[in-house]
Design a protein around this motif. Sequence first.
Motif, PDB file in Angstrom:
ATOM      1  N   LEU A  12     -13.284   4.134 -10.752  1.00 15.03           N
ATOM      2  CA  LEU A  12     -13.499   3.740  -9.356  1.00 15.03           C
ATOM      3  C   LEU A  12     -13.444   2.220  -9.224  1.00 15.03           C
ATOM      4  N   LYS A  13     -12.768   1.753  -8.206  1.00 12.23           N
ATOM      5  CA  LYS A  13     -12.630   0.310  -7.973  1.00 12.23           C
ATOM      6  C   LYS A  13     -13.970  -0.319  -7.629  1.00 12.23           C
ATOM      7  N   ASP A  14     -14.785   0.417  -6.879  1.00 11.70           N
ATOM      8  CA  ASP A  14     -16.126  -0.040  -6.505  1.00 11.70           C
ATOM      9  C   ASP A  14     -16.913   1.175  -6.064  1.00 11.70           C
ATOM     10  N   ARG A  15     -18.109   0.960  -5.565  1.00 13.46           N
ATOM     11  CA  ARG A  15     -18.989   2.063  -5.154  1.00 13.46           C
ATOM     12  C   ARG A  15     -19.171   2.106  -3.641  1.00 13.46           C
ATOM     13  N   LYS A  16     -18.142   1.734  -2.917  1.00 11.82           N
ATOM     14  CA  LYS A  16     -18.164   1.777  -1.453  1.00 11.82           C
ATOM     15  C   LYS A  16     -17.686   3.134  -0.956  1.00 11.82           C
ATOM     16  N   GLY A  17     -18.019   3.454   0.296  1.00  8.68           N
ATOM     17  CA  GLY A  17     -17.424   4.583   0.994  1.00  8.68           C
ATOM     18  C   GLY A  17     -17.784   5.945   0.453  1.00  8.68           C
ATOM     19  N   ASN A  71      -6.169   4.901   3.715  1.00  8.69           N
ATOM     20  CA  ASN A  71      -5.642   3.554   3.912  1.00  8.69           C
ATOM     21  C   ASN A  71      -4.883   3.175   2.643  1.00  8.69           C
ATOM     22  N   PHE A  72      -3.582   3.171   2.726  1.00  9.18           N
ATOM     23  CA  PHE A  72      -2.704   2.900   1.593  1.00  9.18           C
ATOM     24  C   PHE A  72      -3.074   1.603   0.863  1.00  9.18           C
ATOM     25  N   PHE A  73      -3.548   0.600   1.601  1.00 12.65           N
ATOM     26  CA  PHE A  73      -3.801  -0.718   1.022  1.00 12.65           C
ATOM     27  C   PHE A  73      -5.168  -0.862   0.361  1.00 12.65           C
ATOM     28  N   SER A  74      -6.118   0.036   0.670  1.00 17.03           N
ATOM     29  CA  SER A  74      -7.439  -0.134   0.060  1.00 17.03           C
ATOM     30  C   SER A  74      -7.989   1.109  -0.625  1.00 17.03           C
ATOM     31  N   ASP A  75      -7.611   2.293  -0.190  1.00 17.27           N
ATOM     32  CA  ASP A  75      -8.195   3.509  -0.748  1.00 17.27           C
ATOM     33  C   ASP A  75      -7.523   3.908  -2.060  1.00 17.27           C
ATOM     34  N   GLY A  76      -8.223   4.758  -2.805  1.00 18.13           N
ATOM     35  CA  GLY A  76      -7.716   5.229  -4.089  1.00 18.13           C
ATOM     36  C   GLY A  76      -7.415   6.714  -4.055  1.00 18.13           C
ATOM     37  N   ALA A  77      -6.590   7.147  -5.001  1.00 25.69           N
ATOM     38  CA  ALA A  77      -6.218   8.553  -5.125  1.00 25.69           C
ATOM     39  C   ALA A  77      -6.043   8.899  -6.593  1.00 25.69           C
ATOM     40  N   GLY A  78      -6.151  10.182  -6.889  1.00 24.68           N
ATOM     41  CA  GLY A  78      -5.942  10.626  -8.259  1.00 24.68           C
ATOM     42  C   GLY A  78      -5.677  12.119  -8.314  1.00 24.68           C
ATOM     43  N   PHE A  79      -5.036  12.538  -9.413  1.00 24.49           N
ATOM     44  CA  PHE A  79      -4.679  13.932  -9.636  1.00 24.49           C
ATOM     45  C   PHE A  79      -5.014  14.302 -11.074  1.00 24.49           C
ATOM     46  N   GLN A  95      -6.685   5.817  -8.923  1.00 22.91           N
ATOM     47  CA  GLN A  95      -5.664   4.781  -8.896  1.00 22.91           C
ATOM     48  C   GLN A  95      -5.642   4.126  -7.517  1.00 22.91           C
ATOM     49  N   TYR A  96      -5.333   2.841  -7.517  1.00 24.01           N
ATOM     50  CA  TYR A  96      -5.330   2.028  -6.303  1.00 24.01           C
ATOM     51  C   TYR A  96      -4.055   1.195  -6.272  1.00 24.01           C
ATOM     52  N   LEU A  97      -3.683   0.737  -5.071  1.00 21.41           N
ATOM     53  CA  LEU A  97      -2.497  -0.104  -4.940  1.00 21.41           C
ATOM     54  C   LEU A  97      -2.684  -1.361  -5.777  1.00 21.41           C
ATOM     55  N   ARG A  98      -1.752  -1.595  -6.700  1.00 19.59           N
ATOM     56  CA  ARG A  98      -1.830  -2.744  -7.614  1.00 19.59           C
ATOM     57  C   ARG A  98      -0.885  -3.861  -7.198  1.00 19.59           C
ATOM     58  N   GLY A  99      -0.083  -3.618  -6.236  1.00 21.03           N
ATOM     59  CA  GLY A  99       0.889  -4.590  -5.747  1.00 21.03           C
ATOM     60  C   GLY A  99       2.029  -3.847  -5.087  1.00 21.03           C
ATOM     61  N   VAL A 100       2.718  -4.506  -4.194  1.00 23.06           N
ATOM     62  CA  VAL A 100       3.789  -3.854  -3.448  1.00 23.06           C
ATOM     63  C   VAL A 100       4.895  -3.362  -4.378  1.00 23.06           C
ATOM     64  N   LEU A 101       5.204  -4.100  -5.428  1.00 25.26           N
ATOM     65  CA  LEU A 101       6.269  -3.702  -6.333  1.00 25.26           C
ATOM     66  C   LEU A 101       5.812  -2.721  -7.404  1.00 25.26           C
ATOM     67  N   SER A 102       4.566  -2.794  -7.822  1.00 28.87           N
ATOM     68  CA  SER A 102       4.103  -1.893  -8.900  1.00 28.87           C
ATOM     69  C   SER A 102       3.465  -0.609  -8.382  1.00 28.87           C
ATOM     70  N   ARG A 114     -12.646   4.030   0.703  1.00 29.44           N
ATOM     71  CA  ARG A 114     -13.474   2.831   0.538  1.00 29.44           C
ATOM     72  C   ARG A 114     -13.949   2.241   1.860  1.00 29.44           C
ATOM     73  N   ASP A 115     -13.154   2.377   2.924  1.00 26.34           N
ATOM     74  CA  ASP A 115     -13.545   1.757   4.197  1.00 26.34           C
ATOM     75  C   ASP A 115     -14.328   2.700   5.106  1.00 26.34           C
ATOM     76  N   GLY A 116     -14.482   3.946   4.701  1.00 24.69           N
ATOM     77  CA  GLY A 116     -15.288   4.892   5.460  1.00 24.69           C
ATOM     78  C   GLY A 116     -14.680   5.369   6.756  1.00 24.69           C
ATOM     79  N   LYS A 117     -13.393   5.189   6.959  1.00 20.03           N
ATOM     80  CA  LYS A 117     -12.758   5.577   8.228  1.00 20.03           C
ATOM     81  C   LYS A 117     -12.210   7.006   8.207  1.00 20.03           C
ATOM     82  N   ASN A 118     -12.347   7.697   7.085  1.00 17.79           N
ATOM     83  CA  ASN A 118     -11.907   9.087   6.945  1.00 17.79           C
ATOM     84  C   ASN A 118     -10.409   9.272   7.205  1.00 17.79           C
TER      85      ASN A 118
END
Length: 176
Positions: free
Chosen positions: A48-53, A121-129, A161-168, A114-118
């Motif tokens: 987890l990137k942090d403990r928010k949301g 958010n591609f730029f801040s939220d994380g996903a995994g499988f 996993q979280y967005l690490r950069g636009v190219l990666s 992470r932002d709690g908006k349900n």
Amino acid sequence: MKSVILTVVLVAATGIAAAPATAQIIGTDAAACAPGGGPAILANLTGLKDRKGSLKLELYPAAEDDFLKDDYELVAQGKVFRRVRAGTPASGSVSVCIRVPHPGRYALLATHDRDGKNKFNFFSDGAGFPSNKKLGMSRPKLAEAVIDVGSGVTTTTIRMQYLRGVLSGFGPTKDG
């Protein structure tokens, strides 16, 4: 010396003091992952990137046409869909439980809102499988999400996993 060996053997045989502390199981389906429970999936979320949301598990049919489809469509068609939400714990291991209707093959998605908006958010939220394959920039493939569930509790570890950069694209955190 014999008493020390006997103590070691007893501890090893019973698991007392030798077993690591178990994580608290969270989510509205937590009871389904209790001993003797199931069918259910216990997802241990790491990195987890942090403990928010909040955290969310979503269960889909293991079919390409249904994978990541809108929940209202799946439900309207009488197909499997289940969602479990839980607040992100402030510390410790994270184990989220989701019950399944019957043993079988499913697709599982974990997200960290992470932002709690349900809304993802591609730029801040994380996903995994369950496959833990690096997601990159492409839409995840069904094979990355498939999990076979038996009659009891099936355990999987999902590295977030979280967005690490636009190219990666999406990838695990440095320590994940």
